[in-house]
Structure formats: structure tokens, C-alpha cells
Design a protein around this motif. Structure first.
Motif, mmCIF file in Angstrom:
data_model
loop_
_atom_site.group_PDB
_atom_site.id
_atom_site.type_symbol
_atom_site.label_atom_id
_atom_site.label_comp_id
_atom_site.label_asym_id
_atom_site.label_seq_id
_atom_site.Cartn_x
_atom_site.Cartn_y
_atom_site.Cartn_z
ATOM 1 N N LEU A 18 -26.355 -19.964 51.896
ATOM 2 C CA LEU A 18 -25.666 -18.678 51.867
ATOM 3 C C LEU A 18 -26.201 -17.851 53.032
ATOM 4 C CD1 LEU A 18 -25.619 -17.669 48.075
ATOM 5 C CD2 LEU A 18 -23.656 -18.270 49.515
ATOM 6 N N LEU A 19 -25.364 -17.596 54.004
ATOM 7 C CA LEU A 19 -25.798 -16.901 55.214
ATOM 8 C C LEU A 19 -25.684 -15.387 55.062
ATOM 9 C CD1 LEU A 19 -24.095 -19.173 57.885
ATOM 10 C CD2 LEU A 19 -26.490 -19.202 57.148
ATOM 11 N N PRO A 20 -26.445 -14.642 55.842
ATOM 12 C CA PRO A 20 -26.333 -13.185 55.829
ATOM 13 C C PRO A 20 -24.886 -12.743 56.038
ATOM 14 C CG PRO A 20 -28.255 -13.837 57.085
ATOM 15 C CD PRO A 20 -27.507 -15.104 56.765
ATOM 16 N N GLY A 21 -24.455 -11.789 55.231
ATOM 17 C CA GLY A 21 -23.094 -11.273 55.319
ATOM 18 C C GLY A 21 -22.099 -11.952 54.402
ATOM 19 N N THR A 22 -22.499 -13.057 53.756
ATOM 20 C CA THR A 22 -21.585 -13.770 52.862
ATOM 21 C C THR A 22 -21.248 -12.917 51.641
ATOM 22 O OG1 THR A 22 -22.509 -15.913 53.509
ATOM 23 C CG2 THR A 22 -21.252 -15.835 51.459
ATOM 24 N N LYS A 23 -19.964 -12.799 51.333
ATOM 25 C CA LYS A 23 -19.549 -12.035 50.156
ATOM 26 C C LYS A 23 -19.839 -12.844 48.901
ATOM 27 C CE LYS A 23 -15.623 -9.679 47.966
ATOM 28 N NZ LYS A 23 -16.390 -8.476 47.619
ATOM 29 N N LEU A 24 -20.415 -12.189 47.907
ATOM 30 C CA LEU A 24 -20.775 -12.836 46.649
ATOM 31 C C LEU A 24 -19.825 -12.345 45.557
ATOM 32 C CD1 LEU A 24 -24.651 -12.421 46.984
ATOM 33 C CD2 LEU A 24 -23.302 -14.475 47.469
ATOM 34 N N SER A 25 -18.724 -13.022 45.433
ATOM 35 C CA SER A 25 -17.718 -12.647 44.446
ATOM 36 C C SER A 25 -18.255 -12.851 43.033
ATOM 37 C CB SER A 25 -16.458 -13.492 44.653
ATOM 38 O OG SER A 25 -15.644 -13.472 43.514
ATOM 39 N N GLU A 26 -18.194 -11.811 42.227
ATOM 40 C CA GLU A 26 -18.679 -11.922 40.848
ATOM 41 C C GLU A 26 -17.899 -12.996 40.092
ATOM 42 O OE1 GLU A 26 -18.536 -8.141 38.975
ATOM 43 O OE2 GLU A 26 -20.050 -7.236 40.278
ATOM 44 N N ASP A 27 -16.592 -13.055 40.313
ATOM 45 C CA ASP A 27 -15.774 -14.047 39.616
ATOM 46 C C ASP A 27 -16.172 -15.458 40.023
ATOM 47 O OD1 ASP A 27 -14.278 -12.239 38.153
ATOM 48 O OD2 ASP A 27 -12.758 -12.009 39.729
ATOM 49 N N GLU A 28 -16.336 -15.680 41.328
ATOM 50 C CA GLU A 28 -16.635 -17.030 41.799
ATOM 51 C C GLU A 28 -18.035 -17.470 41.386
ATOM 52 O OE1 GLU A 28 -16.058 -19.741 45.835
ATOM 53 O OE2 GLU A 28 -15.645 -17.579 45.870
ATOM 54 N N VAL A 29 -19.013 -16.558 41.493
ATOM 55 C CA VAL A 29 -20.359 -16.893 41.042
ATOM 56 C C VAL A 29 -20.344 -17.201 39.552
ATOM 57 C CG1 VAL A 29 -22.727 -16.051 40.740
ATOM 58 C CG2 VAL A 29 -21.496 -15.562 42.858
ATOM 59 N N GLY A 30 -19.594 -16.393 38.793
ATOM 60 C CA GLY A 30 -19.486 -16.624 37.361
ATOM 61 C C GLY A 30 -18.884 -17.982 37.035
ATOM 62 N N GLN A 31 -17.884 -18.392 37.820
ATOM 63 C CA GLN A 31 -17.266 -19.705 37.594
ATOM 64 C C GLN A 31 -18.254 -20.838 37.881
ATOM 65 O OE1 GLN A 31 -13.775 -19.723 40.063
ATOM 66 N NE2 GLN A 31 -12.698 -18.199 38.810
ATOM 67 N N VAL A 32 -19.045 -20.686 38.948
ATOM 68 C CA VAL A 32 -20.020 -21.720 39.296
ATOM 69 C C VAL A 32 -21.040 -21.911 38.177
ATOM 70 C CG1 VAL A 32 -21.929 -22.313 40.851
ATOM 71 C CG2 VAL A 32 -19.774 -21.453 41.791
ATOM 72 N N TYR A 33 -21.523 -20.785 37.627
ATOM 73 C CA TYR A 33 -22.576 -20.847 36.607
ATOM 74 C C TYR A 33 -22.030 -20.839 35.178
ATOM 75 C CZ TYR A 33 -26.035 -20.173 40.267
ATOM 76 O OH TYR A 33 -26.820 -20.338 41.381
ATOM 77 N N GLY A 34 -20.725 -20.618 35.036
ATOM 78 C CA GLY A 34 -20.133 -20.604 33.704
ATOM 79 C C GLY A 34 -20.586 -19.424 32.867
ATOM 80 N N VAL A 35 -20.684 -18.242 33.499
ATOM 81 C CA VAL A 35 -21.157 -17.048 32.799
ATOM 82 C C VAL A 35 -20.208 -15.879 33.067
ATOM 83 C CG1 VAL A 35 -23.572 -17.776 32.905
ATOM 84 C CG2 VAL A 35 -22.635 -16.346 34.733
ATOM 85 N N SER A 36 -20.432 -14.809 32.346
ATOM 86 C CA SER A 36 -19.589 -13.627 32.484
ATOM 87 C C SER A 36 -19.932 -12.833 33.735
ATOM 88 C CB SER A 36 -19.761 -12.721 31.265
ATOM 89 O OG SER A 36 -21.067 -12.153 31.270
#
Length: 219
Positions: A18-36
Motif C-alpha cells: 500500500l503506497l503513500p496516497g492510496t485511498k482506503l475505501s471502508e467498503d473494500e477493506v471491509g470486504q477483504v476482512y469480512g467485517v463491517s
């Protein structure tokens, strides 16, 4: 669970997936980890507190992008603090500590040999934190955890040498000084080492093609 998400994101940042400036979408992170999204948001706030993530109002969370001034200040702070920490660690060192640090250096070498430079960089930063733990000074360790984490982002943006990790000879020279109980020598080696890391920055903005968020977190 929040801690696991934060640790996963942190590791991806340290390994430069994950490089500097990368957007961390809450939805996408949640999908990766299977969490809310609530759990993701909590993890992102934790990383923001550690200066690894920037949260922008109405725009979301992004991997932090340290400025040139940040780069200078972080390494100047490390150059003042870490030599003292190395001397303290030398005085506290025992055989178990030495064996652990030696194994850590071996893991760095193995990561480099297999072409995993991001992993080697993450291990290199952890090596410095383990020295701080051995020094057994809680305040120094707390500050260094933040500084070393921020250093990883700075190196991702500004490193100018082909090698992205701490030079092998510096860590090995430190290990030798620790083994011989030479606190003043360990202090001098660490001071030179941090100055050398600082000089390895070209302090001009770099851009790389980032991985997708899912690739970075599952890689």
C-alpha cells in the motif's frame, strides 16, 4: 478484530504494497476482512493516530504522504534518540536477546535473497524496535514506534538507493557491539547508521503504480 485489521493494513504499508496516497475505501477493506464499516473505521482511526493514515473530511482515508519537512524531522528525531537507546540496549543485552536479534538479521537476508524488498524493509524497522524493547525505556520505545512507522512511509516515497533496507553491515556491526557489551560503540554505530539512512533520501516526490486495495491486503 479492529486490531487485526489495523495490523493487516500496517503490514501492507510497511511492505510497500500500500503506497503513500492510496485511498482506503471502508467498503473494500471491509470486504477483504469480512467485517463491517464500523470496525474498519475504528482501525483507520487507530492508524491515523499513528500518522500512517490521513482521514480527509468528506473524502475518506488515505495512506499518509509524508512531506519533505516530515522526512527531515523524523530522521533528525531518530538521530537524537536512537543512539542513546542503542547504548542502553547494550547494557541490558543477554544471550537470549543476542540470539533473537541474530535470527532477525537472518530473516532480513532471506527476504532480500527471495526478492521481497518490502518485507525486508518491514523487518529492518522491526529490528530497531526490538533494540528499543531491550533498552527497556518505555517512553523512548513509545516515541520510536511512531518514528519507525513513519520512516517506512518516508522511505517508500523518497529512497534513492537501489537497496531499500538498512545496510547489512550496520545491523551486523550493532550486533557485534552488543555481543561485546560496548555501549559507547553501539551508540556511535547507531548514530552513523541513522545519519546514513537520512542521507539515502532524495526528497523528491516519487510516483509508483499502486496495487489494487484487495491485491495489497491479500498479497
Amino acid at each position: 478484530m479492529r486490531l487485526n485489521i489495523a495490523e493487516g493494513l500496517q503490514q501492507a504499508i510497511f511492505e510497500h504494497r500500500l503506497l503513500p496516497g492510496t485511498k482506503l475505501s471502508e467498503d473494500e477493506v471491509g470486504q477483504v476482512y469480512g467485517v463491517s464499516r464500523t470496525l474498519v473505521r475504528s482501525a483507520l482511526q487507530k492508524l491515523a493516530h499513528e500518522h500512517l493514515v490521513t482521514i480527509r473530511k468528506n473524502k475518506g482515508a488515505f495512506v499518509a504522504q509524508p512531506s519533505i519537512r516530515d522526512a527531515h524531522e523524523v530522521f533528525e528525531a531518530r538521530s537524537l534518540m536512537e543512539p542513546r537507546v542503542a547504548a542502553m540496549a547494550a547494557r541490558n543485552m543477554n544471550a537470549q536477546h543476542l540470539q533473537h536479534l541474530k535470527r532477525h538479521i537472518e530473516l532480513e537476508h532471506e527476504a532480500l535473497a527471495s526478492g521481497k524488498k518490502g518485507k525486508a524493509l518491514a523487518l529492518s524497522g522491526t529490528f530497531h524496535l526490538e533494540i528499543a524493547d531491550i533498552a527497556a525505556h518505555d517512553v523512548f520505545t513509545e516515541f520510536l514506534k511512531v518514528l519507525v512507522k513513519r520512516s517506512s512511509l518516508i522511505i517508500a516515497l523518497y529512497w534513492k538507493r537501489s537497496e531499500v533496507t538498512c545496510e547489512h553491515h550496520s545491523h551486523e556491526a550493532l550486533l557485534k557491539a552488543f555481543a561485546e557489551g560496548k555501549a559507547e560503540e553501539a551508540e556511535a554505530i547507531m548514530r552513523s547508521h541513522i545519519v546514513d539512512l537520512h542521507s539515502g533520501l532524495d526528497l523528491t516526490q516519487k510516483r509508483e503504480t499502486p496495487m489494487s486495495l484487495s491485491e495489497a491486503l491479500t498479497g
